[in-house]
Design a protein around this motif. Structure first.
Motif, PDB file in Angstrom:
ATOM      1  N   UNK A 541      52.364  17.083   9.282  1.00 26.55           N
ATOM      2  CA  UNK A 541      52.479  15.757   9.867  1.00 26.55           C
ATOM      3  C   UNK A 541      51.289  14.872   9.569  1.00 26.55           C
ATOM      4  N   UNK A 542      51.507  13.576   9.704  1.00 27.33           N
ATOM      5  CA  UNK A 542      50.478  12.594   9.361  1.00 27.33           C
ATOM      6  C   UNK A 542      49.333  12.574  10.361  1.00 27.33           C
ATOM      7  N   UNK A 543      49.513  13.218  11.495  1.00 23.75           N
ATOM      8  CA  UNK A 543      48.448  13.231  12.497  1.00 23.75           C
ATOM      9  C   UNK A 543      47.491  14.409  12.281  1.00 23.75           C
ATOM     10  N   UNK A 544      48.049  15.579  11.978  1.00 30.64           N
ATOM     11  CA  UNK A 544      47.217  16.776  11.822  1.00 30.64           C
ATOM     12  C   UNK A 544      46.539  16.861  10.464  1.00 30.64           C
ATOM     13  N   UNK A 545      47.189  16.336   9.425  1.00 23.93           N
ATOM     14  CA  UNK A 545      46.635  16.471   8.083  1.00 23.93           C
ATOM     15  C   UNK A 545      45.237  15.848   7.964  1.00 23.93           C
ATOM     16  N   UNK A 546      45.014  14.618   8.446  1.00 21.91           N
ATOM     17  CA  UNK A 546      43.644  14.075   8.359  1.00 21.91           C
ATOM     18  C   UNK A 546      42.631  14.938   9.108  1.00 21.91           C
ATOM     19  N   UNK A 547      43.042  15.471  10.258  1.00 20.80           N
ATOM     20  CA  UNK A 547      42.121  16.325  11.028  1.00 20.80           C
ATOM     21  C   UNK A 547      41.787  17.597  10.259  1.00 20.80           C
ATOM     22  N   UNK A 548      42.806  18.184   9.592  1.00 16.73           N
ATOM     23  CA  UNK A 548      42.567  19.394   8.809  1.00 16.73           C
ATOM     24  C   UNK A 548      41.625  19.116   7.639  1.00 16.73           C
ATOM     25  N   UNK A 549      41.889  18.008   6.933  1.00 20.69           N
ATOM     26  CA  UNK A 549      41.043  17.676   5.791  1.00 20.69           C
ATOM     27  C   UNK A 549      39.631  17.323   6.234  1.00 20.69           C
ATOM     28  N   UNK A 550      39.513  16.616   7.358  1.00 23.60           N
ATOM     29  CA  UNK A 550      38.175  16.259   7.861  1.00 23.60           C
ATOM     30  C   UNK A 550      37.387  17.499   8.273  1.00 23.60           C
ATOM     31  N   UNK A 551      38.097  18.495   8.811  1.00 27.28           N
ATOM     32  CA  UNK A 551      37.403  19.732   9.204  1.00 27.28           C
ATOM     33  C   UNK A 551      36.960  20.535   7.986  1.00 27.28           C
ATOM     34  N   UNK A 552      37.666  20.369   6.863  1.00 28.08           N
ATOM     35  CA  UNK A 552      37.317  21.112   5.645  1.00 28.08           C
ATOM     36  C   UNK A 552      36.179  20.449   4.869  1.00 28.08           C
ATOM     37  N   UNK A 554      33.191  19.006   5.463  1.00 23.77           N
ATOM     38  CA  UNK A 554      31.785  19.453   5.586  1.00 23.77           C
ATOM     39  C   UNK A 554      31.545  20.821   4.964  1.00 23.77           C
ATOM     40  N   UNK A 555      32.509  21.733   5.113  1.00 20.42           N
ATOM     41  CA  UNK A 555      32.342  23.073   4.571  1.00 20.42           C
ATOM     42  C   UNK A 555      32.478  23.062   3.049  1.00 20.42           C
ATOM     43  N   UNK A 557      31.560  20.518   1.203  1.00 19.33           N
ATOM     44  CA  UNK A 557      30.303  19.947   0.726  1.00 19.33           C
ATOM     45  C   UNK A 557      29.169  20.976   0.740  1.00 19.33           C
ATOM     46  N   UNK A 558      29.277  21.978   1.608  1.00  9.31           N
ATOM     47  CA  UNK A 558      28.287  23.054   1.603  1.00  9.31           C
ATOM     48  C   UNK A 558      28.452  23.939   0.364  1.00  9.31           C
ATOM     49  N   UNK A 559      29.716  24.133  -0.046  1.00 11.32           N
ATOM     50  CA  UNK A 559      29.984  24.966  -1.223  1.00 11.32           C
ATOM     51  C   UNK A 559      29.595  24.233  -2.499  1.00 11.32           C
ATOM     52  N   UNK A 560      30.010  22.967  -2.586  1.00  9.11           N
ATOM     53  CA  UNK A 560      29.733  22.166  -3.776  1.00  9.11           C
ATOM     54  C   UNK A 560      28.677  21.119  -3.444  1.00  9.11           C
ATOM     55  N   UNK A 561      27.535  21.277  -4.025  1.00 11.12           N
ATOM     56  CA  UNK A 561      26.443  20.324  -3.838  1.00 11.12           C
ATOM     57  C   UNK A 561      26.895  18.950  -4.329  1.00 11.12           C
ATOM     58  N   UNK A 562      26.868  17.961  -3.439  1.00 18.94           N
ATOM     59  CA  UNK A 562      27.367  16.630  -3.783  1.00 18.94           C
ATOM     60  C   UNK A 562      26.550  15.972  -4.892  1.00 18.94           C
ATOM     61  N   UNK A 565      28.411  17.876  -7.938  1.00 22.54           N
ATOM     62  CA  UNK A 565      29.868  17.977  -7.953  1.00 22.54           C
ATOM     63  C   UNK A 565      30.478  16.820  -7.157  1.00 22.54           C
ATOM     64  N   UNK A 566      31.631  16.382  -7.593  1.00 21.81           N
ATOM     65  CA  UNK A 566      32.451  15.439  -6.827  1.00 21.81           C
ATOM     66  C   UNK A 566      33.761  16.140  -6.475  1.00 21.81           C
ATOM     67  N   UNK A 567      34.067  16.236  -5.190  1.00 20.29           N
ATOM     68  CA  UNK A 567      35.290  16.896  -4.737  1.00 20.29           C
ATOM     69  C   UNK A 567      36.198  15.845  -4.094  1.00 20.29           C
ATOM     70  N   UNK A 568      37.461  15.822  -4.495  1.00 19.08           N
ATOM     71  CA  UNK A 568      38.416  14.848  -3.955  1.00 19.08           C
ATOM     72  C   UNK A 568      39.702  15.555  -3.538  1.00 19.08           C
TER      73      UNK A 568
END
Length: 777
Positions: A541-552, A554-555, A557-562, A565-568
């Motif tokens: 759903x459109x409500x949970x997906x942003x929350x899931x992506x937002x929770x991912x 930060x983690x 960015x810890x794996x891939x040094x900004x 790397x650029x992660x999208x």
């Protein structure tokens, strides 16, 4: 116009709801340029413990071949075409060989090969679930076919083959994937809309006949809306647009807008003829009194839809242009066509005007009059309680959309999707791109290890399947280097990468690049700078997906040094989310803009802030009550339900304008007696308001019998809003007029309570060249 209407086409482009300059859209377009389409995979699933028996497996192999032969099917990934990597020390290469030979197998051979297949972790969670014994076939469809009408034939053929296989082996074959979902939904919506358009015509015609008792009145009205529907479809073609989720609603809306025009014109004609039995005078008075009134009501309705043009969403822009223009077209059609035809027809008989004295409706109007004049405090009290409850319900509203939230839970499309969510964690595509910022950066050990770490992070989430990336292919190759030992399925380390490097140039037995090598290569761009990580996920759903992506994030960015790397995050799931958000926000903003423009029209029409206030209150209340009902019943805000408010606003304002204009026209006739004028207006205009509301109620209630939750909600919520608007305009509106009686009389005496209707006197019949008719009158 009918010729152009016949050329209309369905739109199969789902990203059109998003502005072309939107960052998410630009990211998705860049991804498509690098890696191609992501949403063109149909998945076929079976759950059985007989999969590796000769009868079942050999027929499953044949099913693969039959589906592969379907035009537009580009590739298939399934158990029968699974490949294994075999180490060849003499050539220092890994040979890519098909695991299951392309011929009927004996049970002993099949058991042996099945054991090898199960020892390959690469396929676990991708092609089969060992815990639930579910097996998956991924079918890739040509993207050009998926964006054309030909996709219906492709999808139907695949479903026919799958169902035939299921019937033979008495097992249920599950089908899902975006191409299948989109095709079936588009066809179901198109079929249902055509059915409802026909039903609305028939039902509206039946109700009109019961009211007017005149076949000619019904036929005229139906011709008016039929012309309007043809023009609306032709306008879509002439503007270079196609039928979309929103533009497909315009033909039924034209029926909705056109029928009230006809009812009010005919009602005024019959009312005038009943007074003096002169057809020409009745027609002239109909045009004088109802022409400019209907013009303004259609202008306000056109504003309600036309404001969508000012949103950033191309989908809404198209809807706004076509709907706004055709609402004005339907006014021109009814304004020209009805008086012209009526002038040739004989005068109405007594039975045609008998509805004006219908005892049931007269009693209803008498009851409303008594309510307004005797129980006004109770009207205010009940209204206040409703508004308070509505506000409490509005606070519970939430915007949320699912890919299949409008499908009944018992529908095969929904149950099959849930099957894949249960056994393979879903089929909705999510794409993650990792830009290493350097050529060949993807195949460095550092990048491969980080991709593997990201894979484990994503796979650990309950709503995401195990991702597929180039790292998985390298791990598969390492396992092959160590002679198929499943414990060696991992990213190479510094020690074995030098030994493994020569073997990574994988070739098939025929010397050409195999399906496996092409698959691995598809997860890197041509320069090996950008890696692609593909994930299947549940319809969260459109409500949970942003929350899931937002929770991912930060983690991630810890794996891939900004800095390096650029992660999208992109893919069809993200675009669907953005599209739903833009439609909901665009509709909400447009309703607010429509209110402002309608306020300007009302100020021009009535030249009084008091009349403006009086006109807005009866229209805000029904919208608030509908929003409150949605909140209390836990109906989410989504494109189909938000559309209710714009539809209802345009129609409800029409009722208010007609009531107030009639009130203004009658006021001088009653020597500025507000009470007498209100009473007269309730009885004269109230009758046509009730008739129109009943027609609209019946027309929209048809949609409540839809199989789609969104269409069903659109039907009964709009019907509820229109009924509430009828009640408020026949109770709250006259009560407010009586409440402001002294102020309105003062304004009227000073000629400040003025409308464009009063700026010109009635046209003399002699000036129209109707001297004989004038003498008779």
């Amino acid at each position: 116009m009918a010729y152009y209407a016949s050329k209309v086409e369905l739109s199969y482009e789902y990203a059109s709801a998003i502005p072309r300059d939107n960052p998410e859209f630009l990211t998705y377009q860049h991804f498509r340029e690098q890696f191609g389409e992501d949403g063109n995979m149909i998945v076929l699933g079976v759950q059985t413990d007989r999969f590796f028996t000769t009868g079942f497996f050999n027929d499953y192999v044949q099913l693969n071949k039959d589906i592969k032969s379907v035009p537009a099917v580009e590739n298939i990934l399934s158990v029968p075409v699974a490949v294994n990597l075999v180490k060849n020390d003499s050539t220092r290469r890994l040979a890519v060989a098909q695991l299951f030979p392309d011929r009927p197998l004996q049970q002993a051979q099949l058991d042996s090969l099945a054991g090898v297949f199960r020892s390959l972790p690469f396929y676990q969670g991708l092609l089969y679930n060992p815990g639930t014994k579910a097996y998956l076939m991924a079918i890739r469809i040509n993207k050009d076919v998926m964006n054309s009408a030909r996709r219906t034939g492709v999808v139907n053929k695949i479903m026919e083959l799958a169902d035939g296989f299921g019937a033979k082996h008495q097992t249920q074959v599950r089908l899902s994937g975006l191409p299948l979902i989109r095709t079936i939904l588009a066809n179901m919506v198109a079929d249902e809309m055509r059915l409802f358009l026909k039903l609305s015509f028939v039902l509206t015609a039946l109700i009109l006949f019961l009211f007017f008792r005149s076949f000619s009145a019904v036929l005229m009205s139906m011709i008016v809306v039929a012309i309007g529907v043809i023009w609306s479809v032709a306008t879509i073609v002439l503007c270079g647009y196609k039928i979309t989720l929103l533009t497909g609603l315009i033909p039924p809306l034209i029926v909705v807008i056109g029928i009230p025009n006809c009812v009010y014109f005919l009602n005024k004609y019959h009312t005038e003829y009943a007074k003096h039995s002169n057809k020409t005078r009745a027609l002239v008075r109909m045009i004088q009194k109802m022409g400019i009134v209907t013009l303004f009501t259609n202008i306000t309705a056109a504003i309600g839809f036309g404001v969508f043009y000012f949103t950033k969403s191309p989908l809404l822009k198209e809807f706004g242009v076509v709907a706004g223009a055709n609402i004005m077209f339907i006014f021109l059609i009814s304004f020209i066509f009805l008086p012209a035809v009526l002038s040739y027809l004989p005068p109405p008989h007594t039975r045609h005007t008998s509805y004006l004295d219908n005892p049931v409706f007269r009693k209803l109007l008498d009851g409303l009059t008594a309510l307004v004049f005797r129980y006004r405090p109770w009207v205010y009290l009940v209204t206040g309680i409703m508004v308070v409850l509505a506000i409490a319900g509005m606070l519970r509203l939430r915007p949320e959309a699912y890919m299949l939230d409008d499908i009944p839970k018992s529908d095969r499309l929904y149950t099959d999707l849930k099957f894949f969510e249960q056994h393979f964690k879903g089929v909705m595509p999510l794409e993650i791109t990792v830009d290493t910022k350097r050529k060949n950066g993807v195949i460095s050990l550092q990048s491969l290890n980080r991709l593997d770490e990201l894979t484990k992070l994503i796979a650990a989430q309950p709503d995401f399947a195990r991702p597929l990336s180039v790292a998985e292919g390298i791990k598969f190759a390492r396992q092959a280097y160590y002679n198929g030992d499943s414990t060696s399925y991992s990213v190479p380390n510094q020690f074995d990468i030098s030994f493994l490097a020569p073997y990574l140039r994988m070739k098939s037995a025929g010397g050409d690049n195999s399906t496996f090598t092409k698959l691995v290569a598809s997860f890197m761009d041509s320069t090996r700078q950008v890696a692609r990580l593909s994930v299947n996920m549940a319809d969260v759903g459109s409500r949970r997906l942003p929350a899931l992506l937002d929770s991912l994030r930060p983690r991630v960015n810890e794996i891939f040094d900004t800095a390096h790397y650029n992660v999208a995050f992109t893919g069809t799931s993200v675009i669907f989310l953005e599209g739903s958000r833009f439609i909901i926000n665009g509709l909400t903003e447009s309703i607010l803009l429509a209110f402002l423009l309608i306020i300007g029209c009302m100020l021009y029409l009535f030249r009084s802030w008091r009349m403006l206030l009086i006109s807005l209150i009866p229209n805000i209340i029904p919208l608030a009550v509908t929003a409150g009902v949605m909140g209390w019943l836990d109906i989410a805000l989504k494109p189909s339900t938000v559309l209710v408010f714009s539809v209802a606003l345009g129609i409800a304002i029409d009722v208010t304008i007609r009531f107030l204009v009639n009130f203004k026209q009658e006021l001088p006739q009653h020597n500025l007696d507000i009470s007498a004028t209100v009473k007269q207006t309730i009885h004269e205009t109230g009758l046509s308001i009730i008739y129109t509301s009943m027609i609209l109620f019946a027309g929209f209630m048809i949609f409540s019998f839809s199989e789609f939750g969104g269409t069903k909600s659109l039907g009964w919520l709009t019907s509820l809003t229109l009924v509430m608007a009828m009640v408020t305009n026949l109770t709250i509106l006259p009560a407010l007029l009586l409440w402001m009686e002294k102020a309105l009389i003062k304004k009227a005496k000073k000629k400040e309570l003025w409308t464009p209707l009063d700026e010109e006197p009635d046209v003399e019949m002699s000036k129209l060249g109707l001297e004989d008719e004038a003498e008779k009158a």
